[in-house]
Every structure is written in structure tokens, then in C-alpha cells.
Write a protein that holds these residues in place. Structure first.
Motif, PDB file in Angstrom:
ATOM      1  N   ASP A  91      13.875  51.181 -32.767  1.00  0.00           N
ATOM      2  CA  ASP A  91      13.653  49.743 -32.940  1.00  0.00           C
ATOM      3  C   ASP A  91      14.718  49.078 -33.822  1.00  0.00           C
ATOM      4  O   ASP A  91      14.548  47.926 -34.226  1.00  0.00           O
ATOM      5  CB  ASP A  91      12.250  49.495 -33.529  1.00  0.00           C
ATOM      6  CG  ASP A  91      11.150  49.797 -32.512  1.00  0.00           C
ATOM      7  OD1 ASP A  91      11.459  49.884 -31.316  1.00  0.00           O
ATOM      8  OD2 ASP A  91       9.977  49.949 -32.922  1.00  0.00           O
ATOM      9  N   SER A  92      15.799  49.798 -34.114  1.00  0.00           N
ATOM     10  CA  SER A  92      16.929  49.247 -34.893  1.00  0.00           C
ATOM     11  C   SER A  92      16.504  48.672 -36.239  1.00  0.00           C
ATOM     12  O   SER A  92      16.760  47.510 -36.552  1.00  0.00           O
ATOM     13  CB  SER A  92      17.665  48.158 -34.099  1.00  0.00           C
ATOM     14  OG  SER A  92      18.008  48.614 -32.835  1.00  0.00           O
ATOM     15  N   ILE A  93      15.844  49.494 -37.034  1.00  0.00           N
ATOM     16  CA  ILE A  93      15.356  49.057 -38.338  1.00  0.00           C
ATOM     17  C   ILE A  93      16.289  49.571 -39.437  1.00  0.00           C
ATOM     18  O   ILE A  93      16.597  50.764 -39.482  1.00  0.00           O
ATOM     19  CB  ILE A  93      13.915  49.600 -38.577  1.00  0.00           C
ATOM     20  CG1 ILE A  93      12.991  49.159 -37.440  1.00  0.00           C
ATOM     21  CG2 ILE A  93      13.384  49.160 -39.941  1.00  0.00           C
ATOM     22  CD1 ILE A  93      12.941  47.670 -37.177  1.00  0.00           C
ATOM     23  N   VAL A 125      19.624  58.939 -35.760  1.00  0.00           N
ATOM     24  CA  VAL A 125      20.081  58.089 -36.873  1.00  0.00           C
ATOM     25  C   VAL A 125      21.297  57.309 -36.409  1.00  0.00           C
ATOM     26  O   VAL A 125      21.979  57.696 -35.469  1.00  0.00           O
ATOM     27  CB  VAL A 125      20.483  58.906 -38.127  1.00  0.00           C
ATOM     28  CG1 VAL A 125      19.282  59.558 -38.770  1.00  0.00           C
ATOM     29  CG2 VAL A 125      21.557  59.931 -37.789  1.00  0.00           C
ATOM     30  N   LYS A 126      21.550  56.208 -37.103  1.00  0.00           N
ATOM     31  CA  LYS A 126      22.795  55.488 -36.823  1.00  0.00           C
ATOM     32  C   LYS A 126      23.974  56.314 -37.344  1.00  0.00           C
ATOM     33  O   LYS A 126      25.016  56.391 -36.727  1.00  0.00           O
ATOM     34  CB  LYS A 126      22.749  54.104 -37.488  1.00  0.00           C
ATOM     35  CG  LYS A 126      23.918  53.228 -37.110  1.00  0.00           C
ATOM     36  CD  LYS A 126      23.718  51.801 -37.572  1.00  0.00           C
ATOM     37  CE  LYS A 126      25.006  51.005 -37.384  1.00  0.00           C
ATOM     38  NZ  LYS A 126      24.908  49.657 -37.962  1.00  0.00           N
ATOM     39  N   HIS A 127      23.762  56.934 -38.503  1.00  0.00           N
ATOM     40  CA  HIS A 127      24.764  57.851 -39.022  1.00  0.00           C
ATOM     41  C   HIS A 127      24.098  58.737 -40.071  1.00  0.00           C
ATOM     42  O   HIS A 127      23.050  58.381 -40.597  1.00  0.00           O
ATOM     43  CB  HIS A 127      25.924  57.078 -39.665  1.00  0.00           C
ATOM     44  CG  HIS A 127      27.145  57.920 -39.888  1.00  0.00           C
ATOM     45  ND1 HIS A 127      27.784  58.578 -38.868  1.00  0.00           N
ATOM     46  CD2 HIS A 127      27.848  58.223 -41.012  1.00  0.00           C
ATOM     47  CE1 HIS A 127      28.835  59.239 -39.351  1.00  0.00           C
ATOM     48  NE2 HIS A 127      28.890  59.042 -40.647  1.00  0.00           N
ATOM     49  N   ARG A 152      24.280  46.408 -35.468  1.00  0.00           N
ATOM     50  CA  ARG A 152      22.916  46.706 -35.019  1.00  0.00           C
ATOM     51  C   ARG A 152      22.329  47.650 -36.048  1.00  0.00           C
ATOM     52  O   ARG A 152      22.790  48.785 -36.176  1.00  0.00           O
ATOM     53  CB  ARG A 152      22.956  47.362 -33.645  1.00  0.00           C
ATOM     54  CG  ARG A 152      21.587  47.711 -33.113  1.00  0.00           C
ATOM     55  CD  ARG A 152      21.683  48.319 -31.730  1.00  0.00           C
ATOM     56  NE  ARG A 152      20.373  48.672 -31.218  1.00  0.00           N
ATOM     57  CZ  ARG A 152      20.145  49.077 -29.985  1.00  0.00           C
ATOM     58  NH1 ARG A 152      21.142  49.180 -29.135  1.00  0.00           N
ATOM     59  NH2 ARG A 152      18.929  49.396 -29.586  1.00  0.00           N
ATOM     60  N   PRO A 153      21.322  47.219 -36.808  1.00  0.00           N
ATOM     61  CA  PRO A 153      20.849  48.057 -37.913  1.00  0.00           C
ATOM     62  C   PRO A 153      20.239  49.374 -37.415  1.00  0.00           C
ATOM     63  O   PRO A 153      19.944  49.516 -36.222  1.00  0.00           O
ATOM     64  CB  PRO A 153      19.763  47.193 -38.575  1.00  0.00           C
ATOM     65  CG  PRO A 153      19.909  45.834 -38.006  1.00  0.00           C
ATOM     66  CD  PRO A 153      20.547  45.995 -36.662  1.00  0.00           C
ATOM     67  N   GLY A 154      20.038  50.279 -38.346  1.00  0.00           N
ATOM     68  CA  GLY A 154      19.423  51.552 -37.967  1.00  0.00           C
ATOM     69  C   GLY A 154      19.296  52.435 -39.189  1.00  0.00           C
ATOM     70  O   GLY A 154      19.855  52.138 -40.248  1.00  0.00           O
ATOM     71  N   SER A 215      16.241  39.035 -31.910  1.00  0.00           N
ATOM     72  CA  SER A 215      16.031  37.701 -32.481  1.00  0.00           C
ATOM     73  C   SER A 215      15.260  37.788 -33.793  1.00  0.00           C
ATOM     74  O   SER A 215      15.431  36.949 -34.674  1.00  0.00           O
ATOM     75  CB  SER A 215      15.264  36.811 -31.502  1.00  0.00           C
ATOM     76  OG  SER A 215      16.026  36.627 -30.338  1.00  0.00           O
ATOM     77  N   VAL A 216      14.405  38.802 -33.909  1.00  0.00           N
ATOM     78  CA  VAL A 216      13.656  39.000 -35.151  1.00  0.00           C
ATOM     79  C   VAL A 216      14.547  39.680 -36.186  1.00  0.00           C
ATOM     80  O   VAL A 216      14.742  39.168 -37.292  1.00  0.00           O
ATOM     81  CB  VAL A 216      12.384  39.850 -34.903  1.00  0.00           C
ATOM     82  CG1 VAL A 216      11.665  40.129 -36.215  1.00  0.00           C
ATOM     83  CG2 VAL A 216      11.460  39.164 -33.909  1.00  0.00           C
ATOM     84  N   ILE A 217      15.125  40.824 -35.790  1.00  0.00           N
ATOM     85  CA  ILE A 217      15.948  41.603 -36.722  1.00  0.00           C
ATOM     86  C   ILE A 217      17.159  40.796 -37.174  1.00  0.00           C
ATOM     87  O   ILE A 217      17.587  40.880 -38.318  1.00  0.00           O
ATOM     88  CB  ILE A 217      16.417  42.913 -36.054  1.00  0.00           C
ATOM     89  CG1 ILE A 217      15.215  43.765 -35.695  1.00  0.00           C
ATOM     90  CG2 ILE A 217      17.354  43.686 -36.964  1.00  0.00           C
ATOM     91  CD1 ILE A 217      15.526  44.821 -34.674  1.00  0.00           C
ATOM     92  N   GLY A 218      17.710  39.999 -36.266  1.00  0.00           N
ATOM     93  CA  GLY A 218      18.895  39.209 -36.568  1.00  0.00           C
ATOM     94  C   GLY A 218      18.587  37.883 -37.248  1.00  0.00           C
ATOM     95  O   GLY A 218      19.477  37.041 -37.365  1.00  0.00           O
ATOM     96  N   ASN A 219      17.350  37.700 -37.653  1.00  0.00           N
ATOM     97  CA  ASN A 219      16.918  36.459 -38.322  1.00  0.00           C
ATOM     98  C   ASN A 219      17.379  35.210 -37.557  1.00  0.00           C
ATOM     99  O   ASN A 219      17.926  34.272 -38.136  1.00  0.00           O
ATOM    100  CB  ASN A 219      17.460  36.407 -39.760  1.00  0.00           C
ATOM    101  CG  ASN A 219      16.913  37.545 -40.595  1.00  0.00           C
ATOM    102  OD1 ASN A 219      15.706  37.834 -40.559  1.00  0.00           O
ATOM    103  ND2 ASN A 219      17.777  38.227 -41.304  1.00  0.00           N
ATOM    104  N   ALA A 220      17.160  35.218 -36.261  1.00  0.00           N
ATOM    105  CA  ALA A 220      17.666  34.139 -35.413  1.00  0.00           C
ATOM    106  C   ALA A 220      16.550  33.215 -34.932  1.00  0.00           C
ATOM    107  O   ALA A 220      16.731  32.441 -33.987  1.00  0.00           O
ATOM    108  CB  ALA A 220      18.414  34.729 -34.221  1.00  0.00           C
TER     109      ALA A 220
END
Lengths: 577, 160
Positions: A91-93, A125-127, A152-154, A215-220
Motif C-alpha cells: 500500500d506504499s506506506i 521493502v522499498k530498500h 512512491r513511499p514504502g 491521492s491520499v498518500i500524496g496529500n492531493a
């Protein structure tokens, strides 16, 4: 200043502005815990299981928009955390997970509580980093937070050997900035692509905005609302995107996809212009790809280039932060004349009349949908709602219209049962002044039940809405539809007495069996401001989630409650899960 | 279609497994993979040969770019490029076959780098097809061992 690695780590976390860490101690992280103990600015929440730690950090991150932080020990501490890490990844958190590792001298020797943390988590993981030297700590922590929270967060894992936490070195402070030649998350928006997108939008006769978790994660949320209002276009949102645009607004068609509304899915199917915003054309959204949106030109806005063209071919892609791209679109559309879409709205309003969320009530039986509707009423639609995974998750998404972002917290991508309760705890710590409800089921709640204990210790009063139907409801539903009602292992015999259970954890338990008692029980639960209340609500065991696009079908082939009681699928549908 | 993808990545432990893991996790093909440090000791160069349609190759390139350790990704096949592969072959010889083997080696311009009484170790560099032809030129039962490096390559364009 001479500090040991653990003290440096804690200073780094302080400098990052970390306020809460969700964790569980163990041998490899004892030095870190020792350093944490004397830190007054970071509150540590001692969970009862590492998976709960990561889900709680995740719920905290989703609610606050900040980076969640979790701390676990080596070996089983880390493996227990993996489900939580994978949940956040899908979910890219934004999240940083710190795990202890055995001393560097014994790595690879199958030492006590040794696992290859970097290897195990690599694909979720992203990294990730392995730190064997205290000298590398500060820069690596800086990198980890930078990577976790940008682009893209993670989740990012930092695995630290015990000797690196013990070694004393000269500490020069937490770096203020970081440069990485291999990671450049800032994207310059391509104005040509914006122009192309506008050209498509200008010609659209049957446009629809399809907005997702980005749109949520990106505060858009604000930009999304402005664009939607300015264009007058209908908007549908994914399970992950709910709340970015107010669900009670007249331009909102509700959720789309497998259990989305009829009007959303029909509008997607008939549309000639789909504006996909921070959404990734997940299989729960598209249904059968061969039947997906046959007439539409697709504009895809996303921060992640690999999301574009991964599942569905698109006509125009704009890569960038969703918020920035939306602002560019809003600017670019100023002064442009869009097509008159009255006919399109007329058609959509016809679809709305189908009232696809209508459900039949039965005397004497509590319908799960009613519970969610009543929860909405009692909380004035203002609560943060977390959920687990299954039928109750879909009902919560369908019957609790979210008007604000970061109010709907659920594991959409990975579908992790057990997510809801610890996530609710994290959400409550992030937003102590808001009511938090965890909508769950008798299957899911038992996967992370132990966190009831943590919730007492840290005074995180949430309301648990257990839709208890005695079944693994979504499994039962699919067995009813697609496996000729052979209910293999989906019945939950020998459920605990949830009231006594809640009480034994020091909370309030209320069992609700009659519809007449439902509202009073909900009111009573929310009256108990400082207490966690477990509402065990006995609901209709045979209720199914409708409407539904069966696997393998297209958006225009929805099944509706009361009209198509039995869904069917084809071989390719069964293959699709 | 066959693509040669050239990757520059941080020379850090685990970087190789990130790339290899990405290919297996997403079901992408690897025909060959070579990796070594470049003249810049902090950078490695990895060359992967993969097979897939344009959509798959596009995804491979995008997914590789997402890896934090990856600095650049180039699809060499999309540009003018040079590709080479090295093979070492151990071929058994005897009085009857030696002359024939020598002729074949001459034809391919291959080099004997070790000559024992019963076997040659032969070296040949070239495009993969040439290596295939070379291997196929010998009777299968005369080949004791084959060791190929996999393809490496460079773009012909001189970039500033």
C-alpha cells in the motif's frame, strides 16, 4: 561527542522528529532499548507481537502522513514483522523498520536468533540496509527516512548488528541533507504530457476520474477536489483512495471494482476518457482485462513510472507527484471549454437509480450493512475507521462514506487479516482527539487479539465493531457462489466469548444480538470516551457482499443483490482468485 | 525478442541479489548475467540478456530503475552497440581428431590457451551466435566442458 551505536541511533530518530516507536525488545536490540529508555521525546509502545508493532506503525503513518517507525529484535522478531512490512509495501506506506542482528562476527554461522533479514525482506521493502559498523549509522538512518518518505513511499528496513550498537565512536551529529546518485525522487513534470492530457480531456464526452491511494498518500485531496469540481466530471475512487474526494458529494459515484457501485463500474465501462490518478489498475479494480474500458482513452497520473503500462495500456501518462500534476492540470484547464456532459450525467443518474447498495432486511436478524450505517450515524461520519480483511471490510467501505482523507485505514493491497486492531491503536496515537473504530470480523480479530493488552497499557481507547457471523465470510461467500456451497473449513466453531475476553483484557465487552439493541450499544460504546469497547455483534451468517463483479467478468457484468443472488464464474475467473 | 540490458549499480553487497531477485519475483527471464566492478570502484556494471516482448522489456527497465542501488539502466539493443561473450572449452583430442580440431580452431580464430596430451583448453570471444556456432562445430562427445561468461556489451555512442 563519544557515543555508542545505540545512542547514536536514538539521537538520529530524535532528530528525524520521531515521536512514537512500536516495538518489542530482544537480545540483539538490548543496547538500543537501553538508549531508548533515557530518551524523553520518543514514546515506545510495547506491543504483544511484532506483526502488531508494524501494523500499528502503519496505522500511525496512514493516519498522520508521517513515517511510521518500528523496532524489533533479530530472528523471530524480524520474521514476525515481515507480514506487516509486506502490508505497508503493497500500500506504499512510509515506514522505517529497525531490526537487531546478531553480532557481525557470527553472521552466517546460524547463530541464535539469526536470520538473513535483508534477504528475507528484500522483495517486500522499498530498500533495506545491513549496518555492521557504528560509523555507518547516522548516514544510513538519514537515507532510510529519505527513501521511505519520498517518491512512491514504502517501508525501509535497517538491520543493525549488535556490535554496531555497542561500539563507541565519535558522533558528529545527524546529517541535515543527503545526496544519492542512484535515487532521485524529485520529478520534473513534463508539460508536453500535460498538454496532451488536456487535449484528451477537452474532447471527452463521457469522462470519469478514477482516483486511488496515491491521492491520499500524496496529500492531493484538495487538488483532486478542485479538479473534479472545476471540470464537473464524475469521480470514482478505489478502496485505497476513499476519502480523498468527499463521498457524500453529488459528483462522487462511490467505489469502483469488484464490490464497487453499479454506477461507478458502468461509467468506467462506457467512458471515453478515464483520468486515473494515483491508481494502479489493480485486478480488483479492472475485472477481466479483455473487457476493461473498451471505449476509453486513458490518462494515467502516477509517481511511479512502472505503474504506467504495467497492467493496462494508456494513451497519455504524466509522471510526477500526484498533487503537482493535478495543480498543473487545473492551471492548464483554465479558460478551456470542455464538452457538455449533461447527457453523460443523465445516463449516470439512470445507473444510480439501480441503487446497487440496497439490501434486504430480515426481521430479527442484524444485517452487517445496518451496523456500518449505524456506526456512520453515531459517529457523524467523522471517525477514523480501520478494518481487517473480508466481507466486513467491503461493507465498511461501501456503507461508511468518507468525506476526508486518512480516515479509512485498511490493508487493500496485501489483504492482511489482523491488520485492523493494531492499526486502530496506531491511528488513535496519531489522532487522539478523533474517534477510532475498528470494523472487524470473528475471523480477522483473532489474528491480532493480543494487542488488546497493549491498548490497555497505552490507553488507546478504540471501539471494536466485530461483525460476528461465525464464518470466514468472504471465503464462505465464494464457496457458495463458485464451489457449489461446499463450505470447506470456513465455519468458525468454538468462538471465544468476546465479552469475557474483552473484560479479561480490562476493556468493556458488549454482545448485541437484537437489532433493537444495536443503536443503544453503539451509543454506549462511544460514550465511553476513555475505554476500549468490544462490541460483539451477531450478524446474519448468510449475508453476501453485493454488488459484485465475479472474477473473470467485466465492469458491465455486475451482479446485484436481490436480483442475481447466485454469482457464477468461468474457468479463467476461478484462476484469478 | 532478445534484449541486452546494461546496468550501472552501486558496488555494494546485496546489489546483485536485488537484481536477480527482481527478475525471479516478477517472472522475468534471464538468459545470462555478468557483473564486475568498473573503473570506478564504487560502481558495478551488470549486463543481462533477457527475452520478452516490448511491454515486458519496458517493465524490466522501469522495475530496475526503481531499485535504489541502480544508477543507470540502458537497453543496449535499442542503440548501436558492441556485444561480446567469452567461452572456454575443454576439448578432448587424440591423434585421429587433432588435425580436424586445429582446422576448426583456425576457422574461428580461436586460441589454444592450454594444451595437454589428451585435451585442449580453447578460448574464443565473439557474439553469442558465433560462440554457439563454434561449440556446434565439434562432435558433442569430444566436448568435455563448456564455460561461457554470458554477454557483456557497450553502447557505441560516446556520451558526454
Amino acid at each position: 561527542m563519544k557515543l555508542n551505536g545505540a545512542q547514536i541511533l536514538v539521537d538520529c530518530l530524535k532528530s528525524e522528529g520521531v515521536k512514537h516507536i512500536f516495538g518489542y525488545p530482544g537480545g540483539a536490540v538490548l543496547h538500543i532499548y537501553d538508549a531508548l529508555d533515557s530518551c524523553t521525546t520518543i514514546d515506545h509502545v510495547l506491543v504483544r507481537h511484532e506483526q502488531g508493532a508494524v501494523h500499528a506503525a502503519d496505522g500511525y503513518a496512514r493516519t498522520s502522513g508521517k513515517c511510521g517507525v518500528s523496532l524489533v529484535t533479530s530472528g523471530p522478531g524480524l520474521t514476525n514483522a515481515v507480514t506487516g512490512i509486506a502490508t505497508a509495501f503493497t500500500d506504499s506506506i512510509p515506514m522505517v523498520v529497525i531490526s537487531g542482528q546478531v553480532p557481525s562476527a557470527v553472521i552466517g554461522s546460524d547463530a541464535f536468533q539469526e536470520v538473513d533479514a535483508v534477504g528475507i525482506t528484500r522483495s517486500c521493502v522499498k530498500h533495506n540496509f545491513l549496518i555492521k559498523n557504528a560509523d555507518d549509522l547516522a548516514e544510513t538512518v538519514k537515507k532510510a527516512f529519505y527513501i521511505a518518505t519520498t517518491g512512491r513511499p514504502g517501508p525501509v528496513l535497517i538491520d543493525i548488528t549488535k556490535d554496531a550498537t555497542i561500539a563507541e565512536i565519535e558522533y558528529e551529529g545527524y546529517p541535515e541533507t543527503i545526496e544519492m546518485r542512484s535515487y532521485q525522487p524529485k520529478v520534473q513534470i513534463n508539460t508536453e504530457q500535460i498538454a496532451k492530457a488536456i487535449a484528451v480531456i477537452e474532447k471527452a464526452q463521457k469522462p470519469i476520474i478514477y482516483s486511488g491511494g496515491g491521492s491520499v498518500i500524496g496529500n492531493a485531496s484538495e487538488a483532486l477536489t478542485t479538479l473534479t469540481r472545476n471540470t464537473g466530471f464524475p469521480i470514482t475512487q478505489t478502496l485505497m483512495g476513499l476519502g480523498a474526494y468527499p463521498a457524500t458529494d453529488k459528483q462522487s459515484l462511490g467505489m469502483l471494482g469488484m464490490h464497487g457501485t453499479y454506477e461507478s463500474n458502468m461509467a468506467m465501462h462506457d467512458s471515453d476518457c478515464i483520468i486515473a490518478i494515483g491508481a494502479r489498475f489493480d485486478d480488483r479494480i479492472t475485472g477481466n482485462l479483455e473487457k476493461f474500458c473498451p471505449y476509453a482513452k486513458i490518462i494515467h497520473i502516477d509517481i511511479d513510472p512502472s505503474s504506467v503500462g504495467k497492467v493496462v495500456g494508456v494513451d497519455v501518462s504524466v509522471i510526477g507527484q500526484v498533487n503537482d500534476v493535478l495543480h498543473a492540470l487545473i492551471q492548464g484547464l483554465k479558460g478551456k471549454t470542455l464538452s457538455n456532459i449533461d447527457t453523460w450525467w443523465k445516463q449516470i443518474n439512470e445507473w444510480r437509480k439501480v441503487d446497487s447498495l440496497a439490501y434486504k432486511t430480515t426481521e430479527g436478524i442484524i444485517k452487517p450493512q445496518t451496523v456500518v450505517e449505524m456506526l456512520y450515524e453515531v459517529t457523524n461520519g467523522e471517525a477514523i475507521v480501520t478494518s481487517d480483511v473480508g466481507q466486513h471490510q467491503m461493507w465498511a467501505a461501501q456503507y461508511y462514506p468518507f468525506d476526508k482523507p486518512r480516515r479509512w485505514i485498511n490493508s487493500g493491497g496485501l489483504g492482511t487479516m489482523g491488520f485492523g486492531l493494531p492499526a486502530a491503536m496506531g491511528a488513535k496515537l496519531a489522532e487522539p482527539d478523533l474517534e477510532v473504530a475498528c470494523v472487524t470480523g470473528d475471523g480477522s480479530i483473532q489474528m491480532m487479539l493480543q494487542e488488546l493488552s497493549t491498548m490497555l497499557q497505552y490507553h488507546t481507547p478504540v471501539k471494536i465493531i466485530n461483525l460476528n457471523n461465525g464464518y470466514l465470510g468472504m471465503v464462505r461467500q465464494w464457496q457458495e457462489f463458485f464451489y457449489e456451497k461446499r463450505y470447506a473449513m470456513s465455519y468458525m466453531d468454538a468462538l471465544p466469548d468476546f465479552v469475557k475476553l474483552a473484560e479479561s483484557y480490562g476493556h468493556i465487552g458488549i454482545r448485541v444480538e437484537k437489532e433493537a439493541d444495536l443503536k443503544p450499544a453503539l451509543l454506549e460504546a462511544f460514550k465511553q470516551k476513555d475505554r476500549t469497547v468490544f462490541l460483539d455483534i451477531i450478524t446474519d451468517p448468510t449475508e453476501n457482499v453485493f454488488p459484485m463483479i465475479p472474477s473473470g467478468a467485466g465492469h458491465h457484468e455486475m451482479l446485484l443483490a436481490g436480483r442475481d443472488e447466485m454469482a457464477s464464474t468461468n474457468d479463467s475467473g476461478l484462476n484469478l482468485v | 525478442m532478445r534484449h541486452i540490458i546494461s546496468i550501472q549499480l552501486e558496488n555494494e553487497s546485496g546489489a546483485l541479489s536485488r537484481v536477480a531477485g527482481l527478475f525471479s519475483a516478477r517472472g522475468f527471464n534471464i538468459e545470462s548475467l555478468t557483473v564486475a566492478t568498473t573503473n570506478d570502484p564504487t560502481l558495478s556494471r551488470m549486463t543481462i540478456v533477457s527475452v520478452g516482448n516490448d511491454d515486458i522489456i519496458e517493465q524490466i527497465v522501469k522495475q530496475l530503475n526503481k531499485l535504489i542501488d541502480v544508477v543507470t539502466v540502458t537497453d543496449l539493443t535499442a542503440t548501436e552497440h558492441i556485444e561480446r561473450e567469452l567461452v572456454l572449452i575443454k576439448i578432448s583430442i587424440d591423434n585421429d581428431t587433432q588435425a580436424k580440431v586445429d582446422t576448426q580452431l583456425d576457422a574461428f580464430n580461436a586460441k589454444i590457451i592450454d594444451a595437454a596430451e589428451e585435451a585442449y583448453i580453447v578460448e574464443l570471444a565473439g557474439k553469442s551466435q558465433k560462440i554457439n556456432d563454434f561449440i556446434n562445430a565439434f562432435d558433442a562427445d569430444k566436448i568435455i566442458e563448456v564455460s561461457r561468461t554470458g554477454v557483456t556489451g557497450v553502447c557505441q555512442k560516446i556520451e558526454s
